[in-house]
Design a protein around this motif. Structure first.
Motif, short mmCIF file in Angstrom:
data_model
loop_
_atom_site.label_atom_id
_atom_site.label_comp_id
_atom_site.label_asym_id
_atom_site.label_seq_id
_atom_site.Cartn_x
_atom_site.Cartn_y
_atom_site.Cartn_z
N SER A 182 -12.05 -56.93 -48.21
CA SER A 182 -11.69 -56.34 -46.93
C SER A 182 -10.16 -56.28 -46.81
O SER A 182 -9.43 -56.99 -47.50
CB SER A 182 -12.28 -57.16 -45.78
OG SER A 182 -11.69 -58.45 -45.75
N TRP A 183 -9.70 -55.44 -45.89
CA TRP A 183 -8.26 -55.32 -45.69
C TRP A 183 -7.67 -56.61 -45.13
O TRP A 183 -6.49 -56.91 -45.36
CB TRP A 183 -7.94 -54.15 -44.77
CG TRP A 183 -7.91 -52.83 -45.47
CD1 TRP A 183 -8.74 -51.77 -45.29
CD2 TRP A 183 -6.96 -52.44 -46.48
NE1 TRP A 183 -8.39 -50.74 -46.13
CE2 TRP A 183 -7.30 -51.11 -46.87
CE3 TRP A 183 -5.89 -53.07 -47.09
CZ2 TRP A 183 -6.59 -50.41 -47.83
CZ3 TRP A 183 -5.17 -52.37 -48.07
CH2 TRP A 183 -5.52 -51.07 -48.42
N GLN A 228 -0.25 -52.07 -51.54
CA GLN A 228 -1.55 -52.65 -51.20
C GLN A 228 -2.70 -51.70 -51.54
O GLN A 228 -3.74 -52.13 -52.05
CB GLN A 228 -1.57 -52.99 -49.71
CG GLN A 228 -0.59 -54.08 -49.31
CD GLN A 228 -0.49 -54.23 -47.80
OE1 GLN A 228 -1.10 -53.46 -47.05
NE2 GLN A 228 0.29 -55.20 -47.35
N LEU A 229 -2.49 -50.41 -51.29
CA LEU A 229 -3.52 -49.43 -51.60
C LEU A 229 -3.74 -49.31 -53.11
O LEU A 229 -4.89 -49.18 -53.57
CB LEU A 229 -3.13 -48.07 -51.00
CG LEU A 229 -4.14 -46.94 -51.16
CD1 LEU A 229 -5.43 -47.26 -50.39
CD2 LEU A 229 -3.55 -45.62 -50.68
N LYS A 232 -5.73 -52.33 -54.32
CA LYS A 232 -7.10 -52.41 -53.83
C LYS A 232 -7.99 -51.30 -54.40
O LYS A 232 -9.12 -51.55 -54.82
CB LYS A 232 -7.12 -52.33 -52.30
CG LYS A 232 -8.50 -52.51 -51.68
CD LYS A 232 -8.41 -52.48 -50.17
CE LYS A 232 -9.75 -52.84 -49.54
NZ LYS A 232 -10.80 -51.84 -49.83
N GLY A 294 -5.15 -44.85 -43.48
CA GLY A 294 -5.58 -46.24 -43.45
C GLY A 294 -5.41 -46.86 -42.07
O GLY A 294 -4.40 -47.52 -41.80
N GLU A 296 -7.28 -49.25 -40.40
CA GLU A 296 -7.41 -50.71 -40.32
C GLU A 296 -6.24 -51.41 -41.01
O GLU A 296 -5.72 -52.42 -40.49
CB GLU A 296 -8.73 -51.14 -40.97
CG GLU A 296 -9.00 -52.63 -40.89
CD GLU A 296 -10.29 -53.02 -41.56
OE1 GLU A 296 -10.61 -54.22 -41.59
OE2 GLU A 296 -10.99 -52.11 -42.08
N GLN A 297 -5.82 -50.90 -42.13
CA GLN A 297 -4.72 -51.51 -42.87
C GLN A 297 -3.43 -51.54 -42.05
O GLN A 297 -2.74 -52.56 -42.00
CB GLN A 297 -4.49 -50.74 -44.17
CG GLN A 297 -3.31 -51.24 -44.99
CD GLN A 297 -2.97 -50.28 -46.12
OE1 GLN A 297 -3.48 -49.15 -46.16
NE2 GLN A 297 -2.10 -50.71 -47.01
#
Length: 363
Positions: A182-183, A228-229, A232, A294, A296-297
């Motif tokens: 999860s983020w 981060q992307l 992930k 993104g 939520e991120q």
């Protein structure tokens, strides 16, 4: 003894037997074609008869009830997915009229809210925060398009060059694993590594250097969320390109090697052309989804760097439209996002056609 009398043989004309054989050979294909044509079943009749087809005889046109009974198993399998699509995609389209209403779900319903026309769009366009969020969204999209989009392609090419199946499977499993995080967990890991109290900052301070805190630096925020992307989802994007590489004819590599092409030239002239249709398709879809970077991120890190550096289109709609219960502005923002994305998809697909690729749809 007297010789026995024999009938004299007929006199042969020169060339007659050859002409006769030629005439017969030329006549045989015509007779065969006529026989094949006569043996074919005519439309609306059974084979070799003038009667209508029986119940088991296939016809040119099949009724919808027969097709429904024939494909009932497949229809039952796809029914849940169609139901979810209707429930969460097409039914909510009825509420797009909220963009033209002064909608209040607590005191007034959808059918009793007053009509305000384009007032919600006017308020949206007059807000300077909307244009700041729009600019941040486009800049983040451009950075991710340049720094993130090529990473799955490069990883797929590297994995495709690995000869050992065990090593390839191990690397793929390691690359795919972060996609299922999860983020919240991803941002926590980056905070423990790159935050002010993170591992790298503590090691620098332990050796007499000044620490740093990248998680609260607005100047590097766009590059931080791109990193981060990549960590992930880059491994998950490799799946599509590896599937495209598995369909490449291996004879092309062998022919290029026979012609003297080294590994780099084989990659440039064989592998990349095979990936071009997939790259063009994903690029068109990514351009069309440029206003979604993104939610939520960024929402989890918005307070750490401030809204000036982190506010994007989706977070603006959330805070202005949902958190402040101004649902009309939120619906207007959603319509603008959909229209803008549609225009970008059409433009990107037109560019793909100009480059000789199919894109999302053919010409």
């Amino acid at each position: 003894m007297a010789q026995r009398w024999r009938r004299p043989a007929p006199r042969l004309v020169r060339g007659a037997p050859r002409r006769e054989r030629r005439r017969r050979l030329m006549a045989e294909p015509a007779r065969g074609a006529l026989a094949d044509r006569d043996s074919e079943p005519r439309h609306g009749t059974a084979a070799g008869s003038g009667t209508p087809p029986g119940p088991g005889t296939p016809t040119a046109r099949t009724g919808w009830w027969h097709r429904l009974r024939r494909d009932r198993t497949l229809l039952l399998m796809v029914a849940p997915a169609v139901g979810l699509l209707l429930l969460f995609t097409y039914v909510p389209l009825l509420w797009t009229t909220v963009a033209y209403l002064d909608y209040d779900p607590f005191t007034q319903g959808l059918w009793t809210s007053p009509w305000v026309g384009l007032d919600n769009f006017t308020l949206l366009f007059e807000d300077s925060r909307f244009w700041d969020a729009f600019a941040n969204t486009l800049s983040i999209t451009f950075i991710q398009l340049v720094l993130f989009f090529p990473v799955p392609i490069a990883l797929a090419l590297l994995l495709n060059s690995v000869l050992s199946d065990k090593v390839r499977g191990l690397v793929q499993s390691i690359l795919y694993l972060p996609h299922f995080f999860s983020w919240v967990l991803v941002i926590t890991i980056f905070q423990q590594m790159l935050g002010g109290a993170g591992l790298l900052a503590q090691q620098l301070r332990a050796h007499g250097h000044e620490g740093f805190d990248l998680m609260t630096d607005p100047g590097v925020f766009k590059f931080l969320i791109t990193a981060q992307l990549v960590w992930k989802d880059a491994g998950w994007g490799v799946i599509v390109f590896l599937a495209a590489l598995s369909a490449v004819n291996q004879d092309l590599y062998e022919a290029a090697a026979v012609d003297g092409a080294n590994r780099r030239r084989r990659m440039w002239h064989v592998t990349l052309p095979a990936l071009r249709p997939v790259i063009a398709l994903l690029l068109v879809l990514r351009v069309g989804d440029s206003l979604t970077v993104g939610f939520e991120q960024i929402l989890l890190q918005r307070d750490a760097v401030g809204p000036g550096a982190s506010e994007v289109f989706d977070t603006y709609v959330w805070w202005v439209g949902i958190a402040n219960t101004d649902y009309g502005i939120a619906a207007a923002g959603g319509l603008i996002k959909g229209a803008f994305s549609l225009v970008l998809v059409l433009i990107a697909n037109k560019v793909a056609h100009m480059l000789g690729e199919q894109g999302v749809y053919r010409k």
